[in-house]
Each structure stands twice: as structure tokens, then as C-alpha cells.
Design a protein around this motif. Structure first.
Motif, PDB file in Angstrom:
ATOM      1  N   ALA A   5     -27.504  -6.360  -4.696  1.00  0.00           N
ATOM      2  CA  ALA A   5     -27.122  -6.243  -6.111  1.00  0.00           C
ATOM      3  C   ALA A   5     -25.822  -5.443  -6.208  1.00  0.00           C
ATOM      4  O   ALA A   5     -24.944  -5.738  -7.018  1.00  0.00           O
ATOM      5  N   VAL A   6     -25.684  -4.431  -5.345  1.00  0.00           N
ATOM      6  CA  VAL A   6     -24.466  -3.607  -5.331  1.00  0.00           C
ATOM      7  C   VAL A   6     -23.329  -4.352  -4.617  1.00  0.00           C
ATOM      8  O   VAL A   6     -22.201  -4.410  -5.119  1.00  0.00           O
ATOM      9  N   ILE A   7     -23.661  -4.953  -3.457  1.00  0.00           N
ATOM     10  CA  ILE A   7     -22.652  -5.728  -2.722  1.00  0.00           C
ATOM     11  C   ILE A   7     -22.095  -6.838  -3.621  1.00  0.00           C
ATOM     12  O   ILE A   7     -20.910  -7.150  -3.600  1.00  0.00           O
ATOM     13  N   GLY A   8     -23.002  -7.431  -4.438  1.00  0.00           N
ATOM     14  CA  GLY A   8     -22.590  -8.511  -5.341  1.00  0.00           C
ATOM     15  C   GLY A   8     -21.534  -8.054  -6.325  1.00  0.00           C
ATOM     16  O   GLY A   8     -20.642  -8.830  -6.695  1.00  0.00           O
ATOM     17  N   VAL A   9     -21.623  -6.784  -6.769  1.00  0.00           N
ATOM     18  CA  VAL A   9     -20.606  -6.247  -7.693  1.00  0.00           C
ATOM     19  C   VAL A   9     -19.244  -6.244  -6.994  1.00  0.00           C
ATOM     20  O   VAL A   9     -18.225  -6.644  -7.568  1.00  0.00           O
ATOM     21  N   GLY A  10     -19.252  -5.799  -5.729  1.00  0.00           N
ATOM     22  CA  GLY A  10     -18.008  -5.812  -4.943  1.00  0.00           C
ATOM     23  C   GLY A  10     -17.493  -7.233  -4.778  1.00  0.00           C
ATOM     24  O   GLY A  10     -16.304  -7.509  -4.947  1.00  0.00           O
ATOM     25  N   GLU A  11     -18.413  -8.167  -4.475  1.00  0.00           N
ATOM     26  CA  GLU A  11     -18.028  -9.579  -4.307  1.00  0.00           C
ATOM     27  C   GLU A  11     -17.402 -10.106  -5.602  1.00  0.00           C
ATOM     28  O   GLU A  11     -16.390 -10.816  -5.560  1.00  0.00           O
ATOM     29  N   ALA A  12     -18.030  -9.737  -6.741  1.00  0.00           N
ATOM     30  CA  ALA A  12     -17.524 -10.219  -8.033  1.00  0.00           C
ATOM     31  C   ALA A  12     -16.111  -9.688  -8.285  1.00  0.00           C
ATOM     32  O   ALA A  12     -15.200 -10.446  -8.650  1.00  0.00           O
ATOM     33  N   ILE A  13     -15.922  -8.379  -8.073  1.00  0.00           N
ATOM     34  CA  ILE A  13     -14.609  -7.777  -8.356  1.00  0.00           C
ATOM     35  C   ILE A  13     -13.546  -8.379  -7.434  1.00  0.00           C
ATOM     36  O   ILE A  13     -12.459  -8.767  -7.874  1.00  0.00           O
ATOM     37  N   ILE A  14     -13.886  -8.472  -6.138  1.00  0.00           N
ATOM     38  CA  ILE A  14     -12.901  -8.988  -5.169  1.00  0.00           C
ATOM     39  C   ILE A  14     -12.605 -10.468  -5.451  1.00  0.00           C
ATOM     40  O   ILE A  14     -11.454 -10.903  -5.387  1.00  0.00           O
ATOM     41  N   THR A  15     -13.656 -11.242  -5.793  1.00  0.00           N
ATOM     42  CA  THR A  15     -13.441 -12.670  -6.069  1.00  0.00           C
ATOM     43  C   THR A  15     -12.530 -12.854  -7.281  1.00  0.00           C
ATOM     44  O   THR A  15     -11.609 -13.679  -7.258  1.00  0.00           O
ATOM     45  N   VAL A  16     -12.788 -12.077  -8.346  1.00  0.00           N
ATOM     46  CA  VAL A  16     -11.921 -12.166  -9.532  1.00  0.00           C
ATOM     47  C   VAL A  16     -10.498 -11.746  -9.153  1.00  0.00           C
ATOM     48  O   VAL A  16      -9.521 -12.390  -9.555  1.00  0.00           O
ATOM     49  N   GLY A  17     -10.375 -10.699  -8.351  1.00  0.00           N
ATOM     50  CA  GLY A  17      -9.048 -10.229  -7.924  1.00  0.00           C
ATOM     51  C   GLY A  17      -8.297 -11.280  -7.118  1.00  0.00           C
ATOM     52  O   GLY A  17      -7.118 -11.548  -7.360  1.00  0.00           O
ATOM     53  N   ILE A  18      -9.014 -11.902  -6.164  1.00  0.00           N
ATOM     54  CA  ILE A  18      -8.376 -12.942  -5.337  1.00  0.00           C
ATOM     55  C   ILE A  18      -7.969 -14.119  -6.231  1.00  0.00           C
ATOM     56  O   ILE A  18      -6.851 -14.632  -6.141  1.00  0.00           O
ATOM     57  N   ALA A  19      -8.890 -14.526  -7.121  1.00  0.00           N
ATOM     58  CA  ALA A  19      -8.598 -15.666  -7.999  1.00  0.00           C
ATOM     59  C   ALA A  19      -7.388 -15.363  -8.876  1.00  0.00           C
ATOM     60  O   ALA A  19      -6.509 -16.213  -9.052  1.00  0.00           O
ATOM     61  N   ALA A  20      -7.334 -14.133  -9.413  1.00  0.00           N
ATOM     62  CA  ALA A  20      -6.207 -13.755 -10.283  1.00  0.00           C
ATOM     63  C   ALA A  20      -4.901 -13.818  -9.501  1.00  0.00           C
ATOM     64  O   ALA A  20      -3.895 -14.374  -9.967  1.00  0.00           O
ATOM     65  N   TYR A  21      -4.921 -13.284  -8.293  1.00  0.00           N
ATOM     66  CA  TYR A  21      -3.697 -13.255  -7.477  1.00  0.00           C
ATOM     67  C   TYR A  21      -3.260 -14.675  -7.117  1.00  0.00           C
ATOM     68  O   TYR A  21      -2.095 -15.048  -7.282  1.00  0.00           O
ATOM     69  N   VAL A  22      -4.231 -15.464  -6.637  1.00  0.00           N
ATOM     70  CA  VAL A  22      -3.901 -16.818  -6.168  1.00  0.00           C
ATOM     71  C   VAL A  22      -3.430 -17.681  -7.340  1.00  0.00           C
ATOM     72  O   VAL A  22      -2.474 -18.450  -7.212  1.00  0.00           O
ATOM     73  N   LEU A  23      -4.080 -17.543  -8.508  1.00  0.00           N
ATOM     74  CA  LEU A  23      -3.675 -18.349  -9.664  1.00  0.00           C
ATOM     75  C   LEU A  23      -2.272 -17.992 -10.138  1.00  0.00           C
ATOM     76  O   LEU A  23      -1.540 -18.843 -10.630  1.00  0.00           O
ATOM     77  N   MET A  24      -1.901 -16.730  -9.997  1.00  0.00           N
ATOM     78  CA  MET A  24      -0.553 -16.326 -10.414  1.00  0.00           C
ATOM     79  C   MET A  24       0.493 -16.832  -9.429  1.00  0.00           C
ATOM     80  O   MET A  24       1.569 -17.252  -9.805  1.00  0.00           O
ATOM     81  N   VAL A  25       0.156 -16.766  -8.139  1.00  0.00           N
ATOM     82  CA  VAL A  25       1.156 -17.062  -7.108  1.00  0.00           C
ATOM     83  C   VAL A  25       1.150 -18.539  -6.719  1.00  0.00           C
ATOM     84  O   VAL A  25       2.203 -19.126  -6.493  1.00  0.00           O
ATOM     85  N   SER A  26      -0.045 -19.131  -6.626  1.00  0.00           N
ATOM     86  CA  SER A  26      -0.134 -20.500  -6.119  1.00  0.00           C
ATOM     87  C   SER A  26      -1.257 -21.253  -6.826  1.00  0.00           C
ATOM     88  O   SER A  26      -2.310 -21.521  -6.252  1.00  0.00           O
TER      89      SER A  26
END
Lengths: 330, 251
Positions: A197-218
């Protein structure tokens, strides 16, 4: 979450292999229709990206770390069907090259991380996105706050449900083998669920971060974000809408977890029934007799589960509509 | 040089091939090694008698010792899998007793050691070719080969970014509430994906130039030799004896 060989009861491991074989055959067939040779390096490179991203440990707190699973991220980027094949490849590399996850347990590992995680991640994201995200992203942002929540919720659910499936497999192995295999439910379920449940929070934050970065750049990397799964002509009519496909993805994940219930299900009373029995309180006649039951067979239970899921989804949708209408009126 | 770090597995992938070339296992057909080890692992997973599980672990350890794969390398990779093995064994120890806990440790360790010897005693692309020749679907085997190739490239990329982050004072963040730390980690992973896709096109063109046509083709595909058949027969015999004794013990 990588289960090694020798930990699971052979019956449960065999069940995992059987389920994985059916889903993988279907996913490879559907991917073969959709993926062109030209796409192979792009998909391979995204699989490699998921593998490498899994090497990045994020801090959880208290000196412990977690790492990305990436099932939801890959499913949102390339679609759920190709993501199943892609995550299978990632797990194969880990098992064959690094001894990370066993061969007899590969079916279960693949069901948890290569099937359930992408299907749940993509399903939750696809169902929530149209409800939460309206209009286009604000200037300078990759997506709306609603879509960010949908991506995060999908990523969290993918980890949590996969961990729940893993915990259930461990518990069922322990129960059916009389303690020779698996881990007792009193340890596996709370430990796996609380930690993930805690690891999932990290997964959620990192996934949103990666998606935000990738969508902006590529942004072209998110080709499948709005695409639907390629389906054979014979079933195209029934599964043409994205919401229907997302619902089907979640139901498939549920159908895969259900056999465990039939391998080990207790005839005993639940907590309330036991308490009532202990206190000698009789169960009264119900005011309303339901026409449905949870079912005694696999397909009856599957039908009951689908019915329950659709009922809860429709109730949630209705609630969102009512709240949306009140917001507009306000 | 890439240093891959997969949940505690510290390994240099090209070292794996070095070990394969140094070991007599490297000369065997990959199909024979895969089938032999898989049969042994499946048989071991079925064992519940303490004596047989210990015997299986001893066979795995002897196999590792005879393989000529450096024991330090195997020990380092085994340590990566050890936490999960210990958690499972300790849990069984608490709930089912010391003997069952020992069985769990020996059984999982035996399987893990056999698999690590297979991985270390086989050149990576030989292993993938072996899987393809064992009828693993083309899409999966091709993706396996390409993914592994890109993992090596991206691992290097990630290592460079880690060094750059450390040089700028980043130490990994403090926890899930450290938004700056999580943003840095997300953007690092995002950058890995973006650079990965940028390389995909070049990689595909390079593969086409070398004759790649959507499936891996071997320059030579020799049949199984006597040594390969002997390797498979040896593991098949051991596995049959172990399972036979287990069934006898149960009956």
C-alpha cells in the motif's frame, strides 16, 4: 514480489502456469495482429526502460526503499495487450539472467506482475480518466490534474492488487499444503498489503512523474494513451468502446484470481456469523430476499462478481454525474 | 562498464558471458541445459521430505562446484535472492516448525542455485536462441533479444545519470513526502525512456542493415550431440529418482 522456486505448492504453481499460458497465448495472438516489425525495437526499448526503471529505488521512509514495477506505466504507454507481452519479457530476463523469480513460479509471477498489474493499471486509468479529466491540459502542463489522478490511481491499484494476489497465492499454498509451502495468511496478507500500500504510493508518484516528463518531452511515446485495444472482427462489436475494454480488463484480472478461492475456500462461518453463533443469537428472516447468490461454482461466482462490479461501477458513475450536475448548477 | 543493480543483485551482465565461456557448460547446447535444469527444478519443487530436499540442495551445490563458474559470482547473485527465501523460511519455521522451515530454505535455495548456474553457464544470446529453438513464440524471443540489448545500453545511461545526480549533491531523497527527491527520480526514469526511444530507431536501422528480418536466425543450428543428451539424461535420472523416492515416502 518475485516468487522463487520451491516456495509455492505445486498445485498453485501449476494453476498459475495454466492461467498464464491461456492469457499469454491470447495476448501474443492479439499483439501479433497489431505490432508491426517496425514497432518491435520501440516496444523492446520500452521494456528495457521498465527494467532499468525498476533499478531506481525510491525512498519509502524509515531507511527502507521500494522500486517501480512499471506494469501500469507500460500499459498506459503501449496498451494492455502489448504490455502483457512486454512485462512477460521483462520477467523472463529477470528470471533467466538474474535468478530473480523462479521457473516453476514463473506462471504466478507473470500472472501477478505481467497480467494483473497492467490490466488493473490500464483498466482503472481508463475508467477514471473520462470521469476526472475534462478539457485540455493547462498551458505548460502535460495533462490535467484529473488525468494525473487517474494515472496515479491506476499505478497504485496495479501494485496493490498484484500484491494482494501474491499474498493470496502464498496463503493458499500454505493452507493446501498443510504448512509445507507458502506463507501463512496471518503473515503474508497483512505484510504484503501494508508494505505494498505504501510502495504503491511511490509507484503512483513516480509513474505520474515519468508520464509528465515523457509527455512534455516526447508525447508520441504515449501513442496508446487514447487508443483502443485491437480486437478481432468477431468480437469488435461488443468490445469497441474504451470503457468496455477497461471493464473487461478488470474482470479478466478478477477471473484470474478467482480459482484460488476455489482451491481453498472455507466452509466455516465469517466473523459476524461466528460471533452470533457464540452468543447464541439466531439469524432472523431477511426482509428482502436477493435473487442472486455468490455461487457455488467458478462460473456462478464469476457471474456474481461481474454483476457486483458492474453494479458498483454504475452506482459510482451515477454519483459522479449527480455531483458533477450539482457542481455545474452551483 | 555497466553495473546492473536489480534488487540487490550486483552483477555485470557481460561477466555472465565471461563465466559461460570459461565453463564447460558453455560448450553444451542451450536447449539441453534449459530442459535439464527445468526438469530438475520442477522435481525439486515437488519435494517435501527433509532428506530428499537436502539431497537436492547438495546436488545443486555439486553442480555449481563442477560448473567452473566462480563461487563468488554465484554467492553474490544468491545473496540477492536470499531475503525473500529467508522471510519465507522464517515464516514457515514460526508456524510449522523448524524442520519445515529448513525444508523451505533448502528447497528454494536448491532451485535458485541451479538456475543461477544455468544463467551463468550459458551465453545470453545462446540462451535466447535455445528458447527460440524450443518453440518460444517469435514475438517473445525477438523482444527478449532486443530488450536485453537495450538494457545494456540504458543501464550505462542510467549509471551516467546517477553519477551526474550525485555530482550535483542528490542523495536519493528522504521519503515519500520528499517531493523534490521523487521528482528527480521520476525525471531520471522519464529521461531513460525518452533516450531509449531515441535509440530505438537507430537500433532498428542497424539491425536491418545486418540482415535482421523480424526473427532471429542462426548462422548454424547444430543438432544435439551426445554430451547434450548425456547432460539431459543425467538430470532426468536424478529428478526421476528424487520424485520416485518422494512418492515412496508419501505412500
Amino acid at each position: 514480489m518475485h516468487i522463487p522456486d520451491g516456495l509455492m505448492d505445486p498445485l498453485v504453481a501449476g494453476l498459475g502456469w495454466a492461467e498464464f499460458a491461456v492469457v499469454a497465448a491470447l495476448a501474443i495472438y492479439l499483439s501479433g495482429r497489431r505490432v508491426r516489425d517496425k514497432d518491435l525495437p520501440r516496444i523492446a526499448v520500452l521494456c528495457a526502460g521498465v527494467f532499468v526503471a525498476q533499478m531506481l529505488n525510491f525512498p519509502v521512509g524509515g531507511g527502507t526503499t521500494g522500486h517501480l514495477i512499471g506494469g501500469a506505466l507500460l500499459a498506459i504507454m503501449v496498451g494492455p495487450v502489448v504490455a502483457i507481452v512486454g512485462m512477460t519479457v521483462v520477467l523472463l530476463v529477470q528470471a533467466l539472467m538474474f535468478g530473480d523469480g523462479g521457473l516453476t513460479a514463473f506462471g504466478l509471477n507473470a500472472v501477478n506482475m505481467a497480467v494483473i498489474a497492467p490490466l488493473i493499471g490500464w483498466g482503472v486509468y481508463s475508467l477514471l480518466k473520462p470521469l476526472l479529466s475534462r478539457g485540455s491540459a493547462p498551458a505548460g502542463k502535460a495533462f490535467t490534474a484529473g488525468e494525473a489522478i487517474a494515472i496515479g490511481a491506476g499505478a497504485w491499484a496495479s501494485v496493490f492488487v498484484a500484491a494482494a494476489a501474491c499474498a493470496a497465492e502464498l496463503a493458499v499454498s500454505y493452507a493446501v499444503s498443510g504448512g509445507a509451502y507458502g506463507i501463512a495468511a496471518t503473515v503474508s496478507v497483512p505484510a504484503m498489503l501494508a508494505y505494498h500500500a505504501v510502495i504503491g504510493v511511490g509507484e503512483a508518484i513516480i509513474t505520474v512523474g515519468i508520464a509528465a516528463y515523457v509527455l512534455m518531452v516526447s508525447p508520441e511515446m504515449f501513442k496508446a494513451r487514447d487508443a483502443e485495444v485491437a480486437t478481432p472482427p468477431s468480437i469488435r462489436g461488443a468490445f469497441s468502446s474504451r470503457v468496455a475494454q477497461a471493464t473487461a480488463a478488470i474482470i479478466v484480472a478478477f477471473a484470474l484470481a478467482l480459482p484460488l478461492y476455489f482451491v481453498y475456500s472455507s466452509e466455516g462461518a465469517d466473523g459476524l456469523e461466528k460471533t452470533m453463533d457464540d452468543a447464541a443469537v439466531p439469524e432472523g428472516e431477511p426482509l428482502l430476499a436477493s435473487p442472486f447468490s455468490y455461487g457455488e461454482t467458478y462460473f456462478a461466482a464469476l457471474f456474481a462478481g461481474i454483476l457486483g462490479f458492474v453494479a458498483v461501477a454504475l452506482a459510482g458513475l451515477g454519483l459522479m454525474k449527480v455531483l458533477g450536475a450539482r457542481e455545474k448548477a452551483g | 562498464m555497466i553495473v546492473a543493480h536489480v534488487r540487490g543483485h550486483h552483477t555485470r551482465p557481460e561477466e555472465l558471458d565471461e563465466h559461460a565461456r570459461a565453463s564447460w557448460l558453455g560448450a553444451l547446447d542451450a536447449r539441453a541445459k534449459i530442459v535439464g535444469v527445468v526438469v530438475f527444478v520442477v522435481a525439486t519443487a515437488l519435494l517435501t521430505s527433509t532428506g530428499l530436499v537436502i539431497a537436492s540442495l547438495l546436488i545443486s551445490v555439486c553442480f555449481a562446484a563442477m560448473s567452473q563458474v566462480p563461487y563468488r559470482h554465484l554467492a553474490r547473485m544468491y545473496l540477492g535472492a536470499l531475503p525473500f527465501i529467508l522471510i519465507a523460511s522464517f515464516s514457515v519455521f514460526l508456524f510449522s516448525g523448524a524442520e519445515r522451515g529448513l525444508d523451505m530454505w533448502a528447497r528454494t535455495s536448491s532451485c535458485v542455485v541451479a538456475l543461477l548456474v544455468l544463467a551463468s553457464g550459458t551465453e545470453t544470446f545462446e540462451l535466447f536462441h535455445g528458447l527460440r529453438r524450443l518453440r518460444v513464440p517469435r514475438l517473445v524471443s525477438t523482444l527478449l533479444m532486443l530488450t536485453y540489448r537495450y538494457i545494456l545500453l540504458l543501464g550505462d545511461e542510467l549509471e551516467r545519470m546517477r553519477t551526474a545526480r550525485r555530482a550535483r549533491g542528490f542523495r536519493g531523497g528522504r521519503g515519500l513526502l520528499d517531493s523534490r527527491g521523487l521528482r528527480v527520480i521520476s525525471y531520471t526514469a522519464g529521461m531513460v525512456f525518452v533516450r531509449a526511444v531515441a535509440r530505438a530507431e537507430d537500433g532498428y536501422e542497424a539491425l536491418r542493415a545486418r540482415g535482421f528480418r523480424s526473427d532471429m536466425r542462426l548462422m548454424r543450428a547444430p543438432p544435439l550431440r551426445a554430451a547434450d543428451l548425456a547432460f539431459m539424461a543425467w538430470f532426468a535420472c536424478i529428478s526421476t529418482v528424487l520424485v520416485g523416492l518422494q512418492l515412496g515416502a508419501v505412500v
